[in-house]
Design a protein around this motif. Structure first.
Motif, PDB file in Angstrom:
ATOM      1  N   UNK A  37      41.202  11.919  28.575  1.00 43.33           N
ATOM      2  CA  UNK A  37      40.744  12.653  27.393  1.00 43.33           C
ATOM      3  C   UNK A  37      39.352  12.146  27.005  1.00 43.33           C
ATOM      4  N   UNK A  39      38.198  10.822  24.243  1.00 43.34           N
ATOM      5  CA  UNK A  39      38.137   9.514  23.571  1.00 43.34           C
ATOM      6  C   UNK A  39      38.145   8.383  24.598  1.00 43.34           C
ATOM      7  N   UNK A  40      39.078   8.459  25.531  1.00 46.93           N
ATOM      8  CA  UNK A  40      39.186   7.399  26.543  1.00 46.93           C
ATOM      9  C   UNK A  40      37.938   7.385  27.419  1.00 46.93           C
ATOM     10  N   UNK A  43      35.098   5.793  25.701  1.00 43.11           N
ATOM     11  CA  UNK A  43      35.322   4.349  25.627  1.00 43.11           C
ATOM     12  C   UNK A  43      34.884   3.676  26.936  1.00 43.11           C
TER      13      UNK A  43
ATOM     14  N   UNK B 212      46.947   3.728  24.118  1.00 42.82           N
ATOM     15  CA  UNK B 212      45.657   3.967  23.461  1.00 42.82           C
ATOM     16  C   UNK B 212      45.318   2.834  22.503  1.00 42.82           C
ATOM     17  N   UNK B 219      38.853  -3.883  23.854  1.00 46.28           N
ATOM     18  CA  UNK B 219      37.383  -3.943  23.936  1.00 46.28           C
ATOM     19  C   UNK B 219      36.791  -4.990  22.983  1.00 46.28           C
ATOM     20  N   UNK B 255      48.576   4.998  32.968  1.00 40.41           N
ATOM     21  CA  UNK B 255      47.757   4.936  31.749  1.00 40.41           C
ATOM     22  C   UNK B 255      47.585   3.479  31.300  1.00 40.41           C
ATOM     23  N   UNK B 262      39.417  -1.946  31.064  1.00 38.94           N
ATOM     24  CA  UNK B 262      38.466  -2.216  29.983  1.00 38.94           C
ATOM     25  C   UNK B 262      38.172  -3.704  29.831  1.00 38.94           C
TER      26      UNK B 262
END
Lengths: 161, 393
Positions: A37, A39-40, A43, B212, B219, B255, B262
């Motif tokens: 998406x 947003x990801x 990021x 999410x 981060x 996911x 990150x």
């Protein structure tokens, strides 16, 4: 040094397009990162440097208000919202910051159901030249080939510079 | 002028009983939180009764004045005297109406105040009060929020708690004094909310939100030096990804794997935590017969290894351990990892047989017996590959 790091922004990457992932992992040539998406993807684009970015145009907004508002304004329709394009414009032109040092248009390609004439002018403005259309009956190696093309083009571009 | 005692008593009983009645109708986990707010409960029970008492007292006072009016005909012919007509019936209709309005208002206020999202919002706001003072949420309130999430039903109920935790985490990490050590309770709580007991395991949507949330935590946490939050977040990613694999939440483990990307930083410790998480997720994926997830984990571990000058220590152990698990998955998997090992083996500080031996000894010491056995088989297998009889192409 490590393997080239690739970002694939695609909301179907873990679903109906999962067969495109196998050849990438099996080749063991690239380190693939998925974002499903806006947003990801935003990021990742701000945090991690990539050697190539393959972008879908019809992506969902994710949790960030900035993207969900854009999506709602377009009637909550992925095809009309074209958040993939919005994300590219945001990255290169309008997020109030300089794009990250690694982010150059030649490292980006679009892999979407949109035909080239529909998004061509926008891609031209962005300086993105590589665009592959998602058609029924895609080869399983289409993504692998696309990544290869982007890396070749991007390396050639930096050598010319 | 008679007072309608029956009607007044009924309304008073209703007023006293209403909070208890509504409290009983709440879900047990919500009731537990509400019952802990004793002063709120007392005030919700006592204040309406107090107001109703005043209204009734005013009614009695006026009725008494009406009696006097009969005795003294000079009583002013105002609105009051009109109300007191018909033996005071109008007066008591008016008083009873006010009492019914009080009871109705109480019912509306209570059902608003004790709605799940209102309770969660209040807990979040109360927890956030600690930010200005200590730079982290007030633990008692945060624990209440987590407890509520633990016992909530999967789906929307858990989702509300997860959203509140996400907002709190974001507020904590936006504080100037955030140094990577303020989210311990929240991150551990996140695991509790999602995986406490089989009946309360979160829904696919809940896990997606958690992935999410953890990505958002990772981060800023990675920017802090020696971040304890980062370590906990990576561990939570591993635990939740493995749970998603066990409960066959298709597509979700990937996911969580992506959230690990990150951690793109040069911090050695973060690399170690990441490699451990990748090993745990990858080996679980092999167990659950999800080869694509296992390949993704191995590919990321391989990428991590190739970014290091030398592959050694924990990273080497985790890498070879995951290779051993994939090796056990069949002939094709063997060919895949053999090719991968050939490309990577020059990066190991030790020669491959010694590196395998060290990884096996490490697994034996840390009670990872299954992995240790797989490594023994891999050692045997690679020896055979080197000697040539079953060389996979």
């Amino acid at each position: 040094m490590g393997k080239p790091r690739i970002l694939w922004v695609e909301d179907s990457a873990r679903f109906e397009l999962a067969n495109l992932l196998g050849p990438i992992y099996a080749s063991n040539k690239y380190e693939l990162v998925l974002a499903e998406d806006a947003t990801t993807a935003a990021r990742y684009l701000q945090t991690v440097p990539f050697d190539a970015v393959i972008m879908d145009i019809r992506i969902p907004p994710g949790r960030d208000r900035q993207w969900s508002q854009k999506y709602e304004r377009a009637g909550s329709d992925k095809a009309s919202a074209q958040l993939g394009l919005a994300l590219l414009f945001w990255l290169f032109h309008s997020n109030g910051k300089q794009p990250p040092e690694w982010a150059r248009p030649e490292k980006f390609a679009v892999f979407s159901v949109e035909e080239k004439y529909e998004i061509g002018p926008s891609l031209e403005k962005l300086g993105i030249l590589i665009c592959e259309e998602k058609r029924p009956g895609l080869r399983d190696t289409v993504l692998l080939d696309l990544i290869h093309t982007v890396l070749q083009y991007s390396n050639g571009h930096s050598q010319r510079k | 002028m008679s007072i309608p005692l029956d009607a007044i008593t009924t309304i008073f009983i209703f007023l006293i009983g209403l909070p208890a009645l509504l409290l009983q109708s709440l879900a047990p986990e919500l009731r537990k939180v509400v019952r802990r707010r004793r002063w709120q409960l007392i005030s919700f029970t006592m204040l309406p009764v107090f107001f109703a008492g005043i209204v009734v007292a005013v009614g009695i006072g006026l009725a008494h004045m009406g009696e006097k009016h009969k005795a003294f005909p000079s009583f002013p012919t105002s609105f009051l005297s009109k109300v007191l007509k018909y033996e005071g019936q109008l007066l008591w209709i008016f008083i009873l109406t006010v009492l019914v309005i009080i009871a109705g208002a109480l019912a509306i206020v209570l059902s608003e105040q004790w709605r799940r999202d209102a309770v969660i919002r209040k807990l979040r706001k109360r927890a956030a009060k600690g930010l200005a003072r200590w730079g982290r949420p007030i633990e008692e309130e945060l624990m209440s929020l987590i407890q509520l999430g633990r016992h909530s039903h999967p789906g929307r109920n858990k989702e509300l708690v997860l959203q509140a935790l996400a907002e709190l985490a974001s507020a904590v990490q936006s504080c100037k004094r955030y140094d990577g050590r303020q989210l311990e309770v929240l991150i551990k709580g996140l695991e509790d909310v999602l995986i406490l007991g089989h009946l309360h395991v979160g829904s696919i949507e809940n896990f997606r939100t958690a992935a999410d949330l953890l990505s958002e935590i990772v981060i800023p946490a990675a920017r802090a030096r020696h971040s304890e939050d980062l370590k906990l977040a990576v561990q939570a990613i591993s635990v939740l990804a493995r749970t998603a694999l066990i409960f066959e939440m298709s597509h979700l483990p990937m996911k969580f794997l992506e959230a690990l990307e990150l951690l793109y930083i040069g911090d050695h410790a973060a690399g170690t935590w990441m490699s451990q998480a990748l090993f745990e997720i990858g080996s679980q994926a092999v167990e659950e017969d999800q080869p694509l997830v296992a390949m993704a984990a191995l590919s990321k571990l391989d990428g991590l290894a190739q970014r290091q000058a030398r592959i050694e220590g924990e990273l080497a152990h985790d890498y070879l351990s995951l290779v051993a698990h994939v090796w056990k998955h069949g002939e094709t998997a063997r060919r895949y990892v053999t090719r991968m090992l050939k490309e990577t083996s020059h990066g190991f500080t030790l020669a491959l047989p010694e590196a395998l031996q060290a990884a096996q000894a490490h697994c034996e010491q840390t009670a990872k017996f299954v992995t240790s056995d797989h490594l023994l088989e891999l050692m045997q297998g690679t020896r055979e590959v080197e000697n040539g009889p079953i060389m996979p192409s």
